[in-house]
Design a protein around this motif. Sequence first.
Motif, PDB file in Angstrom:
ATOM      1  N   HIS A 252      23.316 -10.302 -66.989  1.00 21.39           N
ATOM      2  CA  HIS A 252      21.858 -10.260 -66.957  1.00 21.39           C
ATOM      3  C   HIS A 252      21.277 -11.566 -66.427  1.00 21.39           C
ATOM      4  N   ALA A 253      21.959 -12.683 -66.689  1.00 20.61           N
ATOM      5  CA  ALA A 253      21.508 -13.945 -66.090  1.00 20.61           C
ATOM      6  C   ALA A 253      21.647 -13.895 -64.576  1.00 20.61           C
ATOM      7  N   MET A 254      22.746 -13.319 -64.082  1.00 22.77           N
ATOM      8  CA  MET A 254      22.936 -13.168 -62.643  1.00 22.77           C
ATOM      9  C   MET A 254      21.818 -12.325 -62.034  1.00 22.77           C
ATOM     10  N   ALA A 255      21.568 -11.166 -62.669  1.00 22.18           N
ATOM     11  CA  ALA A 255      20.551 -10.251 -62.146  1.00 22.18           C
ATOM     12  C   ALA A 255      19.163 -10.886 -62.193  1.00 22.18           C
ATOM     13  N   SER A 256      18.855 -11.592 -63.271  1.00 16.80           N
ATOM     14  CA  SER A 256      17.548 -12.238 -63.381  1.00 16.80           C
ATOM     15  C   SER A 256      17.395 -13.350 -62.358  1.00 16.80           C
ATOM     16  N   SER A 285      16.362 -19.330 -64.040  1.00 15.30           N
ATOM     17  CA  SER A 285      16.324 -17.918 -64.429  1.00 15.30           C
ATOM     18  C   SER A 285      16.556 -17.754 -65.922  1.00 15.30           C
ATOM     19  N   LEU A 286      17.400 -18.601 -66.516  1.00 14.53           N
ATOM     20  CA  LEU A 286      17.629 -18.529 -67.961  1.00 14.53           C
ATOM     21  C   LEU A 286      16.360 -18.838 -68.733  1.00 14.53           C
ATOM     22  N   ARG A 287      15.548 -19.742 -68.186  1.00 11.39           N
ATOM     23  CA  ARG A 287      14.252 -20.003 -68.803  1.00 11.39           C
ATOM     24  C   ARG A 287      13.292 -18.858 -68.544  1.00 11.39           C
ATOM     25  N   GLY A 394      15.455  -7.846 -77.805  1.00  7.47           N
ATOM     26  CA  GLY A 394      16.548  -8.645 -78.345  1.00  7.47           C
ATOM     27  C   GLY A 394      17.336  -9.284 -77.209  1.00  7.47           C
ATOM     28  N   PHE A 395      17.794  -8.452 -76.282  1.00 11.47           N
ATOM     29  CA  PHE A 395      18.467  -8.891 -75.062  1.00 11.47           C
ATOM     30  C   PHE A 395      17.648  -8.340 -73.899  1.00 11.47           C
ATOM     31  N   ARG A 396      17.462  -9.150 -72.846  1.00 14.86           N
ATOM     32  CA  ARG A 396      16.547  -8.723 -71.784  1.00 14.86           C
ATOM     33  C   ARG A 396      17.132  -9.012 -70.403  1.00 14.86           C
ATOM     34  N   GLY A 397      16.913  -8.084 -69.498  1.00 13.58           N
ATOM     35  CA  GLY A 397      17.340  -8.270 -68.121  1.00 13.58           C
ATOM     36  C   GLY A 397      16.869  -7.105 -67.277  1.00 13.58           C
ATOM     37  N   PRO A 398      17.042  -7.184 -65.950  1.00 18.91           N
ATOM     38  CA  PRO A 398      16.659  -6.068 -65.084  1.00 18.91           C
ATOM     39  C   PRO A 398      17.522  -4.842 -65.361  1.00 18.91           C
ATOM     40  N   VAL A 399      16.884  -3.674 -65.349  1.00 21.53           N
ATOM     41  CA  VAL A 399      17.614  -2.424 -65.549  1.00 21.53           C
ATOM     42  C   VAL A 399      18.367  -2.046 -64.276  1.00 21.53           C
ATOM     43  N   GLU A 400      17.736  -2.221 -63.141  1.00 22.78           N
ATOM     44  CA  GLU A 400      18.330  -1.942 -61.829  1.00 22.78           C
ATOM     45  C   GLU A 400      17.871  -3.042 -60.875  1.00 22.78           C
ATOM     46  N   LEU A 401      18.634  -3.245 -59.816  1.00 24.32           N
ATOM     47  CA  LEU A 401      18.293  -4.271 -58.837  1.00 24.32           C
ATOM     48  C   LEU A 401      18.802  -3.771 -57.486  1.00 24.32           C
ATOM     49  N   HIS A 402      17.931  -3.077 -56.767  1.00 22.92           N
ATOM     50  CA  HIS A 402      18.346  -2.419 -55.530  1.00 22.92           C
ATOM     51  C   HIS A 402      18.193  -3.351 -54.336  1.00 22.92           C
TER      52      HIS A 402
END
Length: 407
Positions: A252-256, A285-287, A394-402
Amino acid sequence: MTAVTETPAWIAEITMAELEKNPYPFYERLRREAPVAFVPALGLHIASTRAACQEIGSQSDIWDGVISPAGGRTFGHPNVLNANGPEHDELRGMVDPALQPSEVDRYVDKLVRPIAKRYVEAFENDGHADLVAQFCEPVSVRALGDLMGLQSVSSDKLREWFHKLNVSFTNAAVDENGEFANPDGFIPGDEARAEIRAVLDPLLDKWTVEPDDSALSHWLHDGMPEGQTRDREKIYPTVFVFLLGAMQEPGHAMASTIAGLWSRPEQFERVVDDPKLIRRAITESLRWTSPIWSAVARVNKVDTTVAGTFLPAGSVVMLSYGSANHDGNAYDAPSDYDLDRAPVPHMAFGAGKHGCAGTYFASEVCRIGLEELFETIPNLERDETKGIDFWGWGFRGPVELHANWEV
């Protein structure tokens, strides 16, 4: 837990669905009006400012690690998040050695780079991909799975486990009596735990008599008297923590990081052209979108006051790192992704004795993955026909990244 009277309506009426979809507006108001507040939907207090999270996270003489009721229901006890004193020292002594920076530097490149190469090569000639499903999450789960000794478990199964555990962990809503509002929400997590134990029990049996260099083998043996192994019932709750938090975090850090850079195309181009900037891009991105957004809690051993709120002993407070990292008192324009932001430290990995054990490992997995992706497909572009939806409280990130690119 402590009951609070006269909770403002705007706090009392918030729902888990709203928090999962977009927690930022609610937390912005919390930071402004109620930095430490009891939230009935969760049945506990929330600390939303950077100062409050730092104060609580750093005062181990006042605050013990604890886990939310949904987290405890998902992982079991004791685990590395809610153990304290000698018990916590033992669990950290079990997991920390393989995650120390000097040790990570020894193995991480030869572990992660072939994995990242394999996944990006699988779609580089397609001209399009969902980077979350086809790259970020698979690289993340495969890297940790192989480190732990789970080479026999497919990446798809590892992803399924962490998604099911996430559904359970984030099933945090409670009713007016403090009971779980949706008991069936724990079924996916129960299914995952049963599968995990069925797979791991034979492996633990093997490592008991034939130890190897896998992390789980070390968890069994390290720190134990000669001829003895650690009780697996002590190991399993922390295994479940790793198979959720540590599995999702690098992906999720990568995707964000990609999503953030796409919001600033000129910065994206700079990072692709100069891989040395990848570390800085990850830090921002982590921030900007903390993968562990609001998953860590503390309980006070004595009466105390934080940010003007009196908290009797035994008050459970959730530390919302994703909110702390958007605190306008610490960061200019915090909602904006900015590679050139002044380097104010973020709180994505927590603070104090219960800070994330995998801080360095997660960052290195993310760095190596992005290096391979950007080197292999330097003309990567966002697919403008599809949106970027983030999910999670609780945990957050992009669902999809096209993404699209010319082949």
